[in-house]
Design a protein around this motif. Structure first.
Motif, short mmCIF file in Angstrom:
data_model
loop_
_atom_site.label_atom_id
_atom_site.label_comp_id
_atom_site.label_asym_id
_atom_site.label_seq_id
_atom_site.Cartn_x
_atom_site.Cartn_y
_atom_site.Cartn_z
N ALA A 96 -20.66 6.17 11.26
CA ALA A 96 -20.01 7.02 10.76
C ALA A 96 -19.86 8.12 10.91
O ALA A 96 -21.36 8.38 12.25
CB ALA A 96 -20.69 6.53 9.56
N LYS A 132 -12.96 12.50 9.89
CA LYS A 132 -13.82 11.51 9.80
C LYS A 132 -13.67 9.88 10.69
O LYS A 132 -12.29 10.26 10.94
CB LYS A 132 -13.85 11.11 8.17
CG LYS A 132 -12.44 11.16 7.75
CD LYS A 132 -12.02 10.10 6.59
CE LYS A 132 -10.72 9.87 6.38
NZ LYS A 132 -10.78 9.60 4.90
N ILE A 145 -23.30 9.94 3.55
CA ILE A 145 -22.69 9.56 4.41
C ILE A 145 -24.00 8.18 4.32
O ILE A 145 -23.60 6.88 4.19
CB ILE A 145 -22.90 9.69 5.87
CG1 ILE A 145 -21.09 10.56 5.55
CG2 ILE A 145 -22.57 8.12 7.13
CD1 ILE A 145 -21.08 11.33 7.22
N LEU A 173 -19.30 8.74 1.02
CA LEU A 173 -19.04 8.86 2.07
C LEU A 173 -17.30 10.14 1.53
O LEU A 173 -16.50 10.21 1.21
CB LEU A 173 -18.07 8.33 2.39
CG LEU A 173 -18.28 6.55 2.83
CD1 LEU A 173 -17.82 5.59 3.77
CD2 LEU A 173 -19.37 7.08 4.58
N TYR A 222 -14.58 6.08 10.20
CA TYR A 222 -15.85 5.06 9.67
C TYR A 222 -15.95 3.70 10.06
O TYR A 222 -13.98 3.84 10.22
CB TYR A 222 -15.94 5.33 8.17
CG TYR A 222 -16.09 6.62 7.52
CD1 TYR A 222 -15.58 7.78 6.71
CD2 TYR A 222 -17.61 7.13 8.10
CE1 TYR A 222 -15.75 8.35 6.02
CE2 TYR A 222 -17.30 8.72 7.53
CZ TYR A 222 -16.58 9.14 6.47
OH TYR A 222 -16.75 9.91 6.16
N TYR A 227 -18.90 12.39 10.59
CA TYR A 227 -18.57 13.24 9.54
C TYR A 227 -18.81 14.55 10.34
O TYR A 227 -19.43 14.88 10.53
CB TYR A 227 -18.58 13.07 8.68
CG TYR A 227 -17.39 14.07 7.77
CD1 TYR A 227 -18.63 15.14 6.76
CD2 TYR A 227 -16.46 14.27 6.87
CE1 TYR A 227 -18.01 15.94 6.00
CE2 TYR A 227 -15.95 15.12 6.23
CZ TYR A 227 -17.24 15.53 5.68
OH TYR A 227 -15.93 17.09 4.81
N GLY A 255 -14.79 3.57 3.94
CA GLY A 255 -15.76 3.25 4.89
C GLY A 255 -15.77 2.08 6.05
O GLY A 255 -16.71 1.57 7.02
N PHE A 259 -18.67 0.96 7.82
CA PHE A 259 -20.08 1.33 6.87
C PHE A 259 -19.81 1.54 5.47
O PHE A 259 -20.52 2.29 4.81
CB PHE A 259 -19.79 3.15 7.75
CG PHE A 259 -21.35 3.65 7.88
CD1 PHE A 259 -21.55 4.36 6.86
CD2 PHE A 259 -22.04 2.85 8.82
CE1 PHE A 259 -22.86 4.36 6.86
CE2 PHE A 259 -23.06 3.71 9.16
CZ PHE A 259 -24.12 4.87 8.00
#
Lengths: 484, 184
Positions: A234, A253, A119, A267, A255, A236, A284, A258
């Motif tokens: 972000a 996830k 990431i 990502l 984002y 995850y 992202g 990002f």
């Protein structure tokens, strides 16, 4: 004569060192002669890639020189009849030196590195898209119970030829308790936008928990754009429970702004096929989603895999879902895999919709005293497009069947492949077809000769026991690969 | 001309005496713990196989490698995954579901793969007890496992196993239906 004696003495000295088994040399030379069936002044050409790694005790030195005259990419749109001269490419694509002793490492040159799950930072070659996102610089690492990495690097700016962007940062990880490991990353990116450099500071923290059958990973990152309030975050996380014959898990996830200006990140997309939320925006930028999967082993020889994922943006204009179901069976020399795959994307903002479904199979069985492999898939693509003449949206579809058969006759490997693109059955005769034959033979230990004739649509190909990414191609190709 | 010939001959000679040792490495296993080359050596031969989750021939090779591991207890089979960090979870799930007796390592940044010039999977190396590479092969098709077994048995000073069909007197013209001749 004196020079020759000195050179001979030097080589013998190196040989003597080699006799102590502390000097090693590994290399690969891939030479290709290509003849394209296209109206192109460069339709007959050579390609060569020569790379080696020299190791002596803890020291390692590697180089890779690639000459592509011309260079074709994996992108379909690059299949031009006449190539522009700037497509010729030759030079040192990789150069590095490193020294490792115990847990310490110092490295200079081309760097491939990841912080956490990718990431925050990843410097890598994307083989699928044939893009090089590697940085060049210096790296220090300490890899023991405490793991520390620090790097300072540059890479060619995508905004201006001859200019460079900067990436520098550090990553640390430590097992604070027996099942729990904590990590942190800090990265600074200086990217040339217009006539000035924009600075991004990224900070991240992560945790990994492993206890018995349970494994949980979570990572959070925050992006502070210098002189801008438009910052990003972000998140995850994934979890896995592995019981004897059953495993199940999930991922999440989220984002928000990002997506880096440069591709120095990778990502996790939280779906089986690694599909982006939308083809129209980078990963992202604005997406949230989840994934769930399960694997069951039963009756000793069977394995069932199920995977489902969904993702959407903050406005719920962009949505996608991704599904996979696969059944594997293996017994002695017989193997069989059947699967069903589904990817669907919707963009309500532009009234765009696309769905791909493809059942596929892989079979391995002995026949006529030889081992035969058969594989195939039948992809159906449906989408909504704007008809500019009628100024209205229409649903269209096409089919992409693919079939491949392989057999090994002693040391000779043979593969026959066929692929097509049909609008519908009434256009069968007017549709696109790709048919090809590949033969491989080990002419010497460490040297393989590969002959290819026909055409292929490109992408990931597994043929004659090897997987690689190839560009769309039509013609003849002769390869001689030597490993030493 | 003589100078060039001498130069070429010396270079070739030097090339032959370069050691073919496996480069040292430290890679994380599925629990995140570092495993180095020295941790794997000393017990017996080692099969080191580079693979990726998208690679069907790699997965095809695994049951055969597992059978070799079950047959030869002092053999160590190491699978090195080339998968990106974002797809490592998928690779772990695949291996956990199969109950193979492998040491599983991850080389997302191609640290070891680059030293060995491994580009396309699967790529298999066989090492002796001291870490010398005695055999390497790119790709896998069923039948290749017999060559791996032949190399491993050679390291132990064992002769090639006799073809089972030959033992039962079922070979035609002294040839084994699985390849090779009878009477080895």
């Amino acid at each position: 004569m004196r020079k020759l004696i000195l050179l001979a003495a030097l080589l013998l000295a190196i040989a003597a060192l080699g006799a102590q088994n502390t000097l090693s040399l590994n290399g690969l030379n891939e030479a290709q002669y290509v003849y394209r069936t296209a109206q192109d002044s460069l339709n007959s050409y050579f390609r060569d890639s020569f790379g080696f790694n020299l190791g002596y005790k803890g020291f390692s030195f590697g180089m890779k020189f690639i000459a592509e005259l011309p260079k074709y990419t994996i992108s379909q749109s690059e299949l031009l009849d006449e190539l522009a001269s700037e497509r010729l490419s030759l030079g040192w694509k990789e150069l590095y030196a490193s020294y490792a002793k115990d847990a310490y490492l110092i490295h200079a040159g081309t760097i491939e590195e990841t912080f956490g799950s990718g990431i925050v930072f990843r410097s890598y070659r994307d083989l699928e898209l044939d893009e090089d996102y590697r940085v060049t610089g210096f790296k220090f690492a300490y890899d023991d119970k405490l793991r520390i990495k620090a790097l300072y690097s540059g890479f060619p700016s995508s905004a201006a030829v001859g200019k460079y962007d900067l990436a520098y940062g550090a990553d640390a990880e430590y097992p604070v308790l027996e099942p729990l490991t904590l990590g942190a990353s800090a990265l600074a990116l200086q990217t040339l936008i217009g006539s000035s450099y924009k600075k991004d500071d990224i900070f991240a923290g992560r945790a990994k928990l492993r206890k018995g059958v349970l494994e949980i990973n979570a990572e959070y990152a925050a992006r502070d754009k210098n002189k801008s309030s438009d910052n990003g975050t972000a998140v995850y996380a994934n979890a896995l429970v592995a019981l004897d014959a059953v495993q199940f898990g999930g991922a999440y996830k989220n984002y928000d702004d990002f997506a880096y200006y440069d591709h120095l990140q990778d990502l996790p997309l939280a779906n089986y096929h690694n599909e982006t939320l939308a083809d129209s925006q980078p990963s992202g930028l604005d997406e949230e989603g989840f994934q769930g999967w399960a694997t069951f082993g039963f009756l000793e020889d069977f394995s069932l895999n199920l995977d489902y994922a969904e993702a959407w943006d903050s406005n719920k204009d962009l949505k996608m879902n991704d599904a996979h179901a696969g059944l594997d069976w293996a017994k002695n020399d017989l193997t069989a895999t059947i699967s069903y795959n589904h990817v669907e994307k919707v963009d309500d903002g532009t009234s765009h919709w696309q769905k791909e479904t493809y059942p596929s199979f892989n079979l391995g069985f002995p026949a006529w005293g030889k081992n035969v492999a058969l594989s195939g898939e039948f992809k159906t693509v449906e989408k909504t497009v704007l008809d500019t003449d009628l100024n209205q949206y229409q649903d269209i579809s096409h089919y992409e069947p693919k079939l491949q058969a392989e057999m090994a006759l002693g040391k000779l490997g043979l593969s026959l492949g066929a692929q097509s693109w049909w609008k519908d059955l009434s256009n069968f005769a007017d549709s696109r077809y790709w048919a090809n034959l590949e033969a491989t033979y080990p002419v010497l230990a460490g040297t393989d000769l590969i002959f290819f004739a026909g055409s292929e649509a490109g992408g990931k190909v597994c043929r004659n026991g090897v997987c690689r990414y190839v560009a769309p191609f039509s013609g003849l190709r002769l390869e001689l690969n030597t490993r030493f | 001309m003589k100078t060039w010939i001498c130069l070429i001959l010396m270079t070739i000679l030097a090339g032959f005496v370069f050691a073919d040792a496996m480069p040292d490495f430290r890679l994380p296993d599925e629990t995140g713990k570092n495993v180095s080359l020295s941790d794997l050596l000393g017990k017996g031969p080692v099969i080191l196989d580079f693979w990726a989750d998208y690679c069907q021939p790699c997965k095809q090779a695994m049951p055969y490698l597992n059978d070799l591991k079950l047959k030869y207890d002092s053999l160590t089979v190491v699978l090195v995954s080339l998968d990106a960090p974002k797809t490592q979870a998928k690779a772990k799930v695949y291996l956990k579901g199969k109950d193979f007796r492998f040491v599983t390592l991850f080389d997302a940044d191609k640290t070891l793969a680059k030293k060995l010039n491994v580009v396309n999977p699967p790529h298999t190396f066989i090492l002796d007890k001291s870490g010398e590479i005695v055999f390497s092969h790119l790709g896998f098709q069923p039948g290749m496992e017999k060559e791996y077994e032949k190399q491993i048995r050679k390291l132990w000073g064992l002769q090639e196993e006799e073809c089972p069909a030959c033992q039962e007197g079922k070979c035609g013209q002294g040839l084994c239906p699985e390849g090779g001749k009878c009477g080895n």
